[in-house]
Scaffold this active site. Structure first.
Site, PDB file in Angstrom:
ATOM      1  N   TYR A  39       0.839  -1.208   0.000  1.00 35.48           N
ATOM      2  CA  TYR A  39       0.000   0.000   0.000  1.00 35.48           C
ATOM      3  C   TYR A  39       0.879   1.265   0.000  1.00 35.48           C
ATOM      4  O   TYR A  39       0.604   2.227  -0.728  1.00 35.48           O
ATOM      5  CB  TYR A  39      -0.885  -0.075   1.240  1.00 35.48           C
TER       6      TYR A  39
ATOM      7  N   LYS B   3       0.847   4.129  -2.822  1.00 34.70           N
ATOM      8  CA  LYS B   3       0.477   5.505  -2.474  1.00 34.70           C
ATOM      9  C   LYS B   3       1.647   6.470  -2.718  1.00 34.70           C
ATOM     10  O   LYS B   3       1.430   7.613  -3.123  1.00 34.70           O
ATOM     11  CB  LYS B   3      -0.012   5.583  -1.029  1.00 34.70           C
TER      12      LYS B   3
HETATM   13  P1  NDP Z   1     -13.561   2.003   1.664  1.00 38.68           P
HETATM   14  O1  NDP Z   1     -13.044   0.618   1.789  1.00 38.68           O
HETATM   15  O2  NDP Z   1     -14.517   2.522   2.674  1.00 38.68           O
HETATM   16  O3  NDP Z   1     -14.227   2.206   0.195  1.00 38.68           O
HETATM   17  C1  NDP Z   1     -13.505   1.830  -0.933  1.00 38.68           C
HETATM   18  C2  NDP Z   1     -14.281   2.203  -2.165  1.00 38.68           C
HETATM   19  O4  NDP Z   1     -13.511   1.828  -3.327  1.00 38.68           O
HETATM   20  C3  NDP Z   1     -15.606   1.469  -2.286  1.00 38.68           C
HETATM   21  O5  NDP Z   1     -16.528   2.342  -2.904  1.00 38.68           O
HETATM   22  C4  NDP Z   1     -15.282   0.288  -3.214  1.00 38.68           C
HETATM   23  O6  NDP Z   1     -16.419  -0.202  -3.931  1.00 38.68           O
HETATM   24  C5  NDP Z   1     -14.281   0.967  -4.148  1.00 38.68           C
HETATM   25  N1  NDP Z   1     -13.372   0.032  -4.827  1.00 38.68           N
HETATM   26  C6  NDP Z   1     -12.497  -0.827  -4.260  1.00 38.68           C
HETATM   27  N2  NDP Z   1     -11.824  -1.507  -5.203  1.00 38.68           N
HETATM   28  C7  NDP Z   1     -12.293  -1.063  -6.404  1.00 38.68           C
HETATM   29  C8  NDP Z   1     -12.006  -1.381  -7.747  1.00 38.68           C
HETATM   30  N3  NDP Z   1     -11.084  -2.300  -8.065  1.00 38.68           N
HETATM   31  N4  NDP Z   1     -12.677  -0.730  -8.726  1.00 38.68           N
HETATM   32  C9  NDP Z   1     -13.616   0.203  -8.414  1.00 38.68           C
HETATM   33  N5  NDP Z   1     -13.925   0.564  -7.165  1.00 38.68           N
HETATM   34  C10 NDP Z   1     -13.273  -0.067  -6.169  1.00 38.68           C
HETATM   35  O7  NDP Z   1     -12.265   2.926   1.581  1.00 38.68           O
HETATM   36  P2  NDP Z   1     -11.980   4.402   2.125  1.00 38.68           P
HETATM   37  O8  NDP Z   1     -13.133   5.270   1.857  1.00 38.68           O
HETATM   38  O9  NDP Z   1     -11.446   4.298   3.491  1.00 38.68           O
HETATM   39  O10 NDP Z   1     -10.765   4.810   1.184  1.00 38.68           O
HETATM   40  C11 NDP Z   1     -10.915   5.620   0.021  1.00 38.68           C
HETATM   41  C12 NDP Z   1      -9.541   6.041  -0.472  1.00 38.68           C
HETATM   42  O11 NDP Z   1      -8.861   6.739   0.556  1.00 38.68           O
HETATM   43  C13 NDP Z   1      -8.645   4.856  -0.839  1.00 38.68           C
HETATM   44  O12 NDP Z   1      -7.842   5.203  -1.946  1.00 38.68           O
HETATM   45  C14 NDP Z   1      -7.788   4.686   0.390  1.00 38.68           C
HETATM   46  O13 NDP Z   1      -6.585   4.049   0.082  1.00 38.68           O
HETATM   47  C15 NDP Z   1      -7.611   6.123   0.802  1.00 38.68           C
HETATM   48  N6  NDP Z   1      -7.244   6.307   2.208  1.00 38.68           N
HETATM   49  C16 NDP Z   1      -8.054   5.857   3.218  1.00 38.68           C
HETATM   50  C17 NDP Z   1      -7.673   6.038   4.539  1.00 38.68           C
HETATM   51  C18 NDP Z   1      -8.493   5.562   5.690  1.00 38.68           C
HETATM   52  O14 NDP Z   1      -7.996   5.616   6.831  1.00 38.68           O
HETATM   53  N7  NDP Z   1      -9.740   5.142   5.505  1.00 38.68           N
HETATM   54  C19 NDP Z   1      -6.400   6.724   4.881  1.00 38.68           C
HETATM   55  C20 NDP Z   1      -5.646   7.153   3.742  1.00 38.68           C
HETATM   56  C21 NDP Z   1      -6.060   6.952   2.473  1.00 38.68           C
HETATM   57  P3  NDP Z   1     -17.437  -1.300  -3.259  1.00 38.68           P
HETATM   58  O15 NDP Z   1     -18.243  -0.554  -2.239  1.00 38.68           O
HETATM   59  O16 NDP Z   1     -18.280  -1.758  -4.399  1.00 38.68           O
HETATM   60  O17 NDP Z   1     -16.576  -2.359  -2.667  1.00 38.68           O
END
Ligand code: NDP
Length: 248
Positions: A155, A159
């Site tokens: 990851y 990132k």
């Molecule tokens: P969630 O796990 O809550 O949501 C992830 C989202 O991405 C969902 O809508 C999921 O769809 C979608 N998704 C996952 N894989 C795919 C794919 N291959 N193609 C299309 N859509 C996909 O994640 P977060 O909201 O926590 O994270 C969002 C972003 O922020 C990410 O990039 C994460 O790395 C980044 N981030 C998050 C942090 C945290 O602490 N939460 C910290 C730092 C960065 P579905 O619902 O259908 O599964």
């Protein structure tokens, strides 16, 4: 309403940070084309929420790891709403493990979704942005791409890659009135963090000077700023919001 008459793509809009960003964009007047992987029920509910806020929504179930499928997002935004102004690369996953336990699959799945997924969508969108000499891209990276948290080599590599991608692309397209920035959140209360062990979460919280995890809405507010005219002189940057976790 800073996004009135604008059209935005948000990848991974169904949950967490992407969901908050999609609602923020709708409140700002944008029409939104969002993608998700599996969660059709959540996609339908988000589309309804966007419409309640007065926006138009189009949900696409597609995997951002698929280069050809990712093109559909750009094509649908343009054919359905007639234009494209904003791309938010948000879709992401974690597969946290110590390196000695990490499989090739864990490695590739994380790189393919977080890093290649952003390439796939941006690669298609940039053609439109260059032609119209206007566009705004924000990518959600992570504080781990800057400081490297343990059990996240896959990851952190993805990132950190996105931060380099943001800098290089920002230089490449600045002359075309296209801004490219990133947001690096620390720990944010979403499903991604919910599955971490309680003891680990408490230990992490102790390392955060502000003493709490962030909220998806706080990330959305930072994205809102980067998309706004107030940020018109900002490009190639990564804005960190992590409660102070990465202070050196
Ligand atoms: P969630 O796990 O809550 O949501 C992830 C989202 O991405 C969902 O809508 C999921 O769809 C979608 N998704 C996952 N894989 C795919 C794919 N291959 N193609 C299309 N859509 C996909 O994640 P977060 O909201 O926590 O994270 C969002 C972003 O922020 C990410 O990039 C994460 O790395 C980044 N981030 C998050 C942090 C945290 O602490 N939460 C910290 C730092 C960065 P579905 O619902 O259908 O599964």
């Amino acid at each position: 309403m800073q996004c009135k008459d604008k059209v935005a793509i948000v990848t991974g809009g169904t949950r967490g940070i992407g969901h908050a960003i999609a609602l923020m964009l709708a409140r700002e007047g944008a029409d939104i084309c969002f993608s998700y992987l599996k969660n059709t029920e959540a996609a339908e509910s988000l589309a309804q929420e966007i419409e309640k806020l007065g926006g138009k929504a189009r949900a696409l179930q597609l995997d951002v790891r698929d280069f050809e499928k990712s093109k559909e997002l750009v094509e649908t935004a343009k054919s359905h709403f007639g234009r494209l102004d904003i791309v938010v690369n948000n879709a992401g996953i974690t597969r946290d493990k110590a390196l000695m336990m990490m499989t090739q699959e864990d490695w590739h799945e994380v790189i393919d979704t977080n890093l290649n997924g952003a390439f796939n969508v941006t690669r298609h969108a940039i053609v439109t942005f260059l032609k119209q000499r206007q566009g705004n891209i924000v990518t959600i990276t992570s504080v781990t791409g800057l400081i490297g948290l343990p059990r996240q080599t896959n990851y952190a590599a993805a990132k950190a890659g996105l931060i380099g991608f943001t800098k290089a692309l920002a230089r490449e397209v600045a002359a075309y009135n296209i801004r490219v920035n990133a947001v690096a959140p620390g720990l944010i209360e979403t499903d991604m963090v919910a599955h971490l062990k309680e003891e680990y979460k408490e230990a992490l919280k102790k390392r955060i000077p502000l003493g709490r995890f962030g909220k998806a809405e706080e990330v959305a507010a930072t994205v809102r700023f980067l998309l706004s005219e107030s940020a018109g002189f900002i490009t190639g940057q990564t804005i960190v919001l992590d409660g102070g976790l990465s202070i050196v």
